[in-house]
Scaffold this motif. Structure first.
Motif, PDB file in Angstrom:
ATOM      1  N   UNK A  35       8.371 -61.894  21.474  1.00 11.39           N
ATOM      2  CA  UNK A  35       9.455 -60.927  21.698  1.00 11.39           C
ATOM      3  C   UNK A  35       9.147 -60.051  22.907  1.00 11.39           C
ATOM      4  N   UNK A  36       7.880 -59.613  23.020  1.00 12.54           N
ATOM      5  CA  UNK A  36       7.480 -58.823  24.196  1.00 12.54           C
ATOM      6  C   UNK A  36       7.771 -59.612  25.473  1.00 12.54           C
ATOM      7  N   UNK A  37       7.387 -60.895  25.460  1.00 11.82           N
ATOM      8  CA  UNK A  37       7.518 -61.705  26.676  1.00 11.82           C
ATOM      9  C   UNK A  37       8.991 -61.934  27.013  1.00 11.82           C
ATOM     10  N   UNK A  38       9.807 -62.268  26.004  1.00  9.19           N
ATOM     11  CA  UNK A  38      11.225 -62.542  26.304  1.00  9.19           C
ATOM     12  C   UNK A  38      11.918 -61.284  26.833  1.00  9.19           C
ATOM     13  N   UNK A  39      11.445 -60.106  26.410  1.00  5.65           N
ATOM     14  CA  UNK A  39      12.042 -58.869  26.933  1.00  5.65           C
ATOM     15  C   UNK A  39      11.747 -58.755  28.436  1.00  5.65           C
ATOM     16  N   UNK A  40      10.522 -59.095  28.825  1.00  7.01           N
ATOM     17  CA  UNK A  40      10.158 -59.041  30.251  1.00  7.01           C
ATOM     18  C   UNK A  40      10.886 -60.143  31.031  1.00  7.01           C
ATOM     19  N   UNK A  41      11.000 -61.315  30.438  1.00  7.40           N
ATOM     20  CA  UNK A  41      11.664 -62.447  31.111  1.00  7.40           C
ATOM     21  C   UNK A  41      13.129 -62.100  31.393  1.00  7.40           C
ATOM     22  N   UNK A  42      13.768 -61.456  30.444  1.00  7.18           N
ATOM     23  CA  UNK A  42      15.118 -60.913  30.644  1.00  7.18           C
ATOM     24  C   UNK A  42      16.114 -61.937  31.213  1.00  7.18           C
ATOM     25  N   UNK A  83      11.421 -68.649  32.733  1.00 12.02           N
ATOM     26  CA  UNK A  83      10.113 -68.071  32.446  1.00 12.02           C
ATOM     27  C   UNK A  83       8.947 -68.862  33.019  1.00 12.02           C
ATOM     28  N   UNK A  84       7.845 -68.172  33.219  1.00 15.87           N
ATOM     29  CA  UNK A  84       6.629 -68.824  33.693  1.00 15.87           C
ATOM     30  C   UNK A  84       5.433 -67.928  33.395  1.00 15.87           C
ATOM     31  N   UNK A  85       4.279 -68.423  33.787  1.00 21.78           N
ATOM     32  CA  UNK A  85       3.063 -67.638  33.556  1.00 21.78           C
ATOM     33  C   UNK A  85       3.126 -66.240  34.161  1.00 21.78           C
ATOM     34  N   UNK A  86       3.778 -66.059  35.324  1.00 26.25           N
ATOM     35  CA  UNK A  86       3.841 -64.693  35.876  1.00 26.25           C
ATOM     36  C   UNK A  86       4.488 -63.692  34.912  1.00 26.25           C
ATOM     37  N   UNK A  87       5.469 -64.159  34.118  1.00 25.85           N
ATOM     38  CA  UNK A  87       6.098 -63.240  33.163  1.00 25.85           C
ATOM     39  C   UNK A  87       5.140 -62.878  32.032  1.00 25.85           C
ATOM     40  N   UNK A 136       0.504 -56.750  31.551  1.00 20.82           N
ATOM     41  CA  UNK A 136       0.392 -55.513  32.335  1.00 20.82           C
ATOM     42  C   UNK A 136       1.202 -54.403  31.670  1.00 20.82           C
ATOM     43  N   UNK A 137       2.431 -54.746  31.267  1.00 17.89           N
ATOM     44  CA  UNK A 137       3.293 -53.751  30.637  1.00 17.89           C
ATOM     45  C   UNK A 137       2.675 -53.216  29.342  1.00 17.89           C
ATOM     46  N   UNK A 138       1.982 -54.093  28.617  1.00 15.55           N
ATOM     47  CA  UNK A 138       1.350 -53.681  27.355  1.00 15.55           C
ATOM     48  C   UNK A 138       0.029 -52.935  27.599  1.00 15.55           C
ATOM     49  N   UNK A 139      -0.331 -52.796  28.866  1.00 19.71           N
ATOM     50  CA  UNK A 139      -1.579 -52.099  29.194  1.00 19.71           C
ATOM     51  C   UNK A 139      -2.814 -52.956  28.957  1.00 19.71           C
ATOM     52  N   UNK A 140      -2.621 -54.283  28.889  1.00 23.02           N
ATOM     53  CA  UNK A 140      -3.748 -55.170  28.578  1.00 23.02           C
ATOM     54  C   UNK A 140      -4.317 -55.846  29.827  1.00 23.02           C
TER      55      UNK A 140
END
Ligand code: AMP
Ligand code: FE
Ligand code: FE
Ligand code: ZN
Length: 271
Positions: A119-126, A130-134, A140-144
């Motif tokens: 779910x986190x990833x699909x929110x960023x993919x928007x 999609x790919x590894x950069x997302x 990065x967005x999760x601070x990890x």
């Protein structure tokens, strides 16, 4: 006048939207850009709309990431028909495979202890392809993680713990599909793959050109691929591979003369 034949947008893994990219290209004085998003034509449509009435040609492009004998080979396509139904069906299947792969990557990261969800990833993919950069952007967005580059180096690049191989799709298939849709096929940044021994096979499959000018190519490599292009009568192309995510990543660099378009269009049978 100069052109940029390798540009990504938010339709795939670029940071800037097609509208933003068109504005940047116009202000840089470029006469043409090819939108070469991964496996999608979505960005091209928007760019064409925005560029109407502006002194900027939008060339339909594509970048298809393929696999051959364990090597990652990226094939660029230009001047194909963006309404070719068979080609669009191929792109849909490649996008589906990308979604599947992202799911596997997230599962792998969870096993490694990362608190990341699909779910986190699909929110960023928007809605993008999609790919590894997302996945990297999500970390990065999760601070990890710090940035894409770091994630590729430590986690998602080849031979890293979070690496999941892409489904097998050979470069010769990509070449054939691009050409069947009326386009020309170009080997992207061959200097990054260092697999020149594949050239005879790609040329036999109908390869039209090679990307001689690319930010990751040294001057020596550019000269080397220029020589190869002359030897095999391949079109010499170039572009910035602009994604917009770090300071070295500049639209319009390296500088590529617009005379290249004549060779490309001739090869595509459009002149
Ligand atoms: P994928 O298509 O999902 O296999 O991801 C490959 C994409 O990741 C490439 O097309 C580049 O846009 C991007 N990429 C590859 N290596 C790096 C890197 N070291 N740093 C940032 N982005 C990268
Ligand atoms: Fe990319
Ligand atoms: Fe590439
Ligand atoms: Zn690219």
């Amino acid at each position: 006048m100069s052109v940029d034949l390798h540009v990504h947008t938010t339709a795939s893994d670029g940071i800037y939207s097609p509208v933003q990219v068109v504005k940047m290209a116009v202000s840089l004085g470029l006469s043409a850009i090819a939108i070469t998003d991964h496996d999608t034509t979505e960005g091209i449509k928007f760019a064409k709309l925005v560029a109407q009435g502006l002194p900027l040609e939008i060339i339909p492009g594509i970048e298809i990431n393929t696999e051959h004998q364990g090597q990652e080979i990226h094939i660029l396509g230009y001047y194909y028909s963006i309404t070719d139904q068979e080609f669009l069906a191929l792109l849909s299947s490649l996008i589906q495979a990308r979604r599947h792969r992202v799911g596997k990557i997230v599962a792998r990261l969870q096993q490694l202890g990362y608190r990341i969800t699909l779910t986190d990833v699909w929110r960023v993919v928007d809605g993008a392809v999609p790919g590894r950069p997302h996945v990297a952007d999500t970390l990065v967005e999760l601070g990890l993680a710090e940035n894409r580059r770091e994630v590729f180096q430590e986690l998602l690049g080849k031979n890293c713990p979070g690496y999941v191989p892409r489904p097998k799709f050979p470069p010769t298939n990509a070449i054939r599909h691009i050409q069947q849709a009326g386009g020309v096929a170009v080997w992207a940044h061959p200097g990054m793959t260092k697999a020149d021994y594949l050239l005879p096979e790609l040329i036999a499959a109908g390869l039209d050109g090679i990307e001689v000018f690319h930010p990751e190519h040294s001057e020596g490599q550019a000269q080397h691929y220029q020589d190869i292009a002359e030897k095999y009568q391949l079109v010499q192309t170039g572009g910035s591979d602009f994604h917009g995510y770090d300071y070295e990543d500049c639209l319009g660099k390296p500088v590529v003369p617009d005379t290249i378009l004549t060779s490309l269009k001739t090869r595509a049978g459009q002149l």
